[in-house]
Scaffold this motif. Structure first.
Motif, PDB file in Angstrom:
ATOM      1  N   GLU A  95       1.458   3.809  -2.741  1.00 17.25           N
ATOM      2  CA  GLU A  95       1.449   5.694  -2.366  1.00 17.25           C
ATOM      3  C   GLU A  95       2.220   6.884  -3.093  1.00 17.25           C
ATOM      4  OE1 GLU A  95      -0.251   5.730   1.839  1.00 17.25           O
ATOM      5  OE2 GLU A  95       0.992   7.278   1.619  1.00 17.25           O
TER       6      GLU A  95
ATOM      7  N   LYS B 167      -5.016  -4.890  -8.487  1.00 14.69           N
ATOM      8  CA  LYS B 167      -4.220  -5.454  -6.504  1.00 14.69           C
ATOM      9  C   LYS B 167      -3.841  -6.688  -6.434  1.00 14.69           C
ATOM     10  CE  LYS B 167      -7.472  -3.587  -3.800  1.00 14.69           C
ATOM     11  NZ  LYS B 167      -7.923  -2.473  -3.634  1.00 14.69           N
TER      12      LYS B 167
ATOM     13  N   GLU C  23       0.721  -0.992  -0.527  1.00 17.04           N
ATOM     14  CA  GLU C  23       0.103   0.511  -0.393  1.00 17.04           C
ATOM     15  C   GLU C  23       0.888   1.409  -0.065  1.00 17.04           C
ATOM     16  OE1 GLU C  23      -3.311   0.335   3.406  1.00 17.04           O
ATOM     17  OE2 GLU C  23      -3.190  -1.331   2.999  1.00 17.04           O
TER      18      GLU C  23
END
Ligand code: ADP
Ligand code: ADP
Length: 237
Positions: free
Chosen positions: A211, A235, A207
């Protein structure tokens, strides 16, 4: 520019850590290398600065064949490449400032670096690097008085003081809590964008990688299984 051309790495015990790696990383990219433990991430980035020698193919940094560098050339080459570790690798029983200043005398054995004579220009540069990562006020505090996040920023400042073109970061936030992790990642991002320093980072927090990084390289069992811009990551990689 960093080029991996059919790079292979087999350790002395026969473990095949990398096979047929083909990658081109341009100056100024922010690359996150992701994959399970044992996939080969650490080996991949440690080949770039010759912490590990490749056993096949070719690895070029700015058109220099890294395998051909010798002795003094390796040391000069490594000056251009900062390295950040999960465990910070600082001398904790002395000040932040001294930890940054050692980057100016890298060729001395560690025990002698503390007696190195630092010029005013060195001190100014060290303070500027600390300012860049927001810990100027900690310059004369002992490293063991700082939080993990602050210590990682000291490591970052130490690297910045040597004017690197590239920073290799091996799980830099793995021992930090989520809030501190983001603060350190903000610093990496800032350095990458403002100073055009390439950042190649191993990270198992997918994650956070998504980012912050511009590009994601996924490694599985020593091979590249994904390579693309962050917004193309699905994903299930
Ligand atoms: P990652 O960083 O993705 O966890 P590594 O690059 O550390 O993966 O390791 C890749 C593979 O190489 C693993 O199987 C690991 O056990 C092995 N390996 C790493 N370093 C050495 C070494 N010095 N000698 C032998 N095998 C190693
Ligand atoms: P780090 O996360 O700091 O790289 P590791 O525990 O992955 O620490 O590895 C510590 C050292 O041991 C590294 O130099 C690595 O290359 C080496 N190493 C890792 N796996 C193996 C292995 N299977 N056999 C021999 N050495 C290894």
């Amino acid at each position: 520019m960093i080029e991996f051309i059919g790079v292979e790495k087999t350790y002395a015990n026969g473990t095949i850590a990398l096979q047929n790696i083909n990658l081109t990383i341009d100056q100024g990219e922010f690359v996150a290398v992701i994959g399970l433990s044992g996939a080969g991430k650490s080996t991949l980035i440690r080949c770039i600065n010759r912490m590990h020698d490749i056993t096949g193919g070719q690895l070029n940094v700015d058109e220099v064949d890294v395998a051909k560098l010798k002795g003094k050339q390796i040391r000069r080459f490594r000056r251009r490449i900062g390295m950040i570790f999960q465990s910070f690798n600082l001398v904790t029983r002395t000040t932040v400032m001294k930890n940054v200043l050692v980057s100016f005398v890298p060729d001395l054995p560690l025990w002698r670096r503390w007696t190195g004579i630092f010029t005013k220009a060195h001190k100014i540069k060290a303070l500027e690097a600390l300012d860049k990562v927001g810990i100027l006020d900690k310059a004369f505090i002992r490293v063991d008085q700082l939080s993990g996040g602050q210590q990682q920023r000291v490591a970052l400042a130490r690297t910045l003081a040597q004017n690197p073109d590239i920073i290799l970061a091996d799980e830099p936030i793995a021992s930090l809590d989520p809030v501190t992790s983001r603060m350190v990642m903000d610093d990496f991002k800032k350095i990458n964008k403002e100073m055009n320093i390439s950042v190649i980072m191993n990270i198992h927090h997918v994650e956070i990688a998504l980012e912050y990084a511009d590009r994601i390289i996924g490694i599985r069992k020593g091979e590249v299984v994904f390579d693309g811009p962050t917004n193309k990551v699905t994903k299930d990689i």
